[in-house]
Design an enzyme around this catalytic site. Sequence first.
Site, PDB file in Angstrom:
ATOM      1  N   LEU A   1       0.877  -1.169   0.000  1.00 30.03           N
ATOM      2  CA  LEU A   1       0.000   0.000   0.000  1.00 30.03           C
ATOM      3  C   LEU A   1       0.912   1.216   0.000  1.00 30.03           C
ATOM      4  O   LEU A   1       1.967   1.202   0.644  1.00 30.03           O
ATOM      5  CB  LEU A   1      -0.874   0.011   1.257  1.00 30.03           C
ATOM      6  CG  LEU A   1      -2.005  -1.014   1.345  1.00 30.03           C
ATOM      7  CD1 LEU A   1      -2.731  -0.909   2.682  1.00 30.03           C
ATOM      8  CD2 LEU A   1      -3.016  -0.803   0.205  1.00 30.03           C
ATOM      9  N   ASP A   2       0.498   2.273  -0.692  1.00 30.19           N
ATOM     10  CA  ASP A   2       1.302   3.506  -0.709  1.00 30.19           C
ATOM     11  C   ASP A   2       1.455   4.060   0.699  1.00 30.19           C
ATOM     12  O   ASP A   2       0.611   3.800   1.562  1.00 30.19           O
ATOM     13  CB  ASP A   2       0.583   4.603  -1.514  1.00 30.19           C
ATOM     14  CG  ASP A   2       0.379   4.233  -2.955  1.00 30.19           C
ATOM     15  OD1 ASP A   2       1.092   3.352  -3.440  1.00 30.19           O
ATOM     16  OD2 ASP A   2      -0.515   4.842  -3.579  1.00 30.19           O
ATOM     17  N   LYS A   3       2.451   4.889   0.854  1.00 25.03           N
ATOM     18  CA  LYS A   3       2.676   5.542   2.157  1.00 25.03           C
ATOM     19  C   LYS A   3       1.402   6.268   2.621  1.00 25.03           C
ATOM     20  O   LYS A   3       1.026   6.221   3.788  1.00 25.03           O
ATOM     21  CB  LYS A   3       3.848   6.516   2.007  1.00 25.03           C
ATOM     22  CG  LYS A   3       4.183   7.293   3.235  1.00 25.03           C
ATOM     23  CD  LYS A   3       5.577   7.904   3.084  1.00 25.03           C
ATOM     24  CE  LYS A   3       5.798   9.079   3.996  1.00 25.03           C
ATOM     25  NZ  LYS A   3       5.276  10.354   3.450  1.00 25.03           N
TER      26      LYS A   3
ATOM     27  N   THR B   1      -1.681   5.604   1.851  1.00 26.97           N
ATOM     28  CA  THR B   1      -2.890   4.763   1.877  1.00 26.97           C
ATOM     29  C   THR B   1      -2.932   4.017   3.199  1.00 26.97           C
ATOM     30  O   THR B   1      -1.899   3.611   3.727  1.00 26.97           O
ATOM     31  CB  THR B   1      -2.854   3.738   0.717  1.00 26.97           C
ATOM     32  OG1 THR B   1      -2.724   4.444  -0.506  1.00 26.97           O
ATOM     33  CG2 THR B   1      -4.115   2.885   0.674  1.00 26.97           C
TER      34      THR B   1
END
Length: 261
Positions: A101-103, A105
Site C-alpha cells: 500500500l502507498d505511504k 494509503t
Amino acid sequence: MRLDKYLSETSVGRRKEVRIYIKEGKVRVNNEVVLIPAQEIDEENDRIEYLGQEVVHNGKQYYMFYKPRGCITARKDQKHKTVLDYFTEMNTDSLFPVGRLDKDTEGLLFLTNDGEFNHQLMYPDQHVEKNYYFWAFGTLNQEQISQLESGICIRENEPVTKPAKIEIMRTGLYCDLKRELQEFDYEKIEINKQNQSILEGRITISEGRKHQVRRMLRASGCYVVYLKRISIGTVGLDETLQKGQYREMTREEVTRLKNGG
Ligand code: URA
C-alpha cells in the site's frame, strides 16, 4: 517435505524463485549443496542454508494488519517507519508484506512468511479483487465511470486497466461535505477548496499496479485525498483493529484466500 516447498515457506522467496536458487547451487542441506528442488528433507533435523545463512522455518504465519497512513510497506527504510516496525512483540525476520500500500494509503495489509500465499494473492493472473474506499476532488459522469469500469489508459504504452467496479456513495461541494471528510486522515492539499466538487466512493480492482487507484482516478480528472483498503478477496479488514494494530488470521480466512478469494 520437499526442499523447494520448505524454502518457499520462509522469506527466501516464492516457489519459482527458490527453485532457481537451488539449481544455482545457493542452497545447502547439512553442508552439502543440493541441486534438486524436489529433494525430500527432514525439516525437524536437517540444517538448511541459503547463501551460507541458516534458514529458519517458523511454521507458516499469517497476520492481518491495519496499516496507518504515513508508514512504508517495506521491511526496512532509512527515513520512515515501516509496517514491520509495528510488530514489536515478535521476531519478524521471516515476515514480509503481501503486496503493498502507498505511504499515504491506509487499511488492510497481510503479512506472512508464506511465499506461495503471497504469489496466490498478488499475481495479476490470479484476479483477486481488492476493494478500496476513497474521497477524491473532482466529478465523475456516467461515461467516465463506464470507462473506469471497462478499462482506462493510465500511462502511455501501458495496457489499459482490467475491469473494475465503482460505486459513488456521495457527491457534493467540499464546503458541504468537509465535516464528513474531517473524520479521516486525509491529504490536506493547498487549493481553495470551498467550492470544489468532491466525491466519496468505493472501487474494486483485481490488479496491483503501482498507485493504481490514484492513477485511475487521476486519469478521469479526480484527485484522491483519502484511500483505504477495505478487503482482499472475501476477507475484510477486522473492524475491531485500530490503526497500527494486527492480529493473527484465522485458518478459515487463510483457506478462503488460498482457494481463490
Ligand atoms: N492503489 C493506490 O493508488 N494506492 C494504493 O496504496 C493501493 C492501490
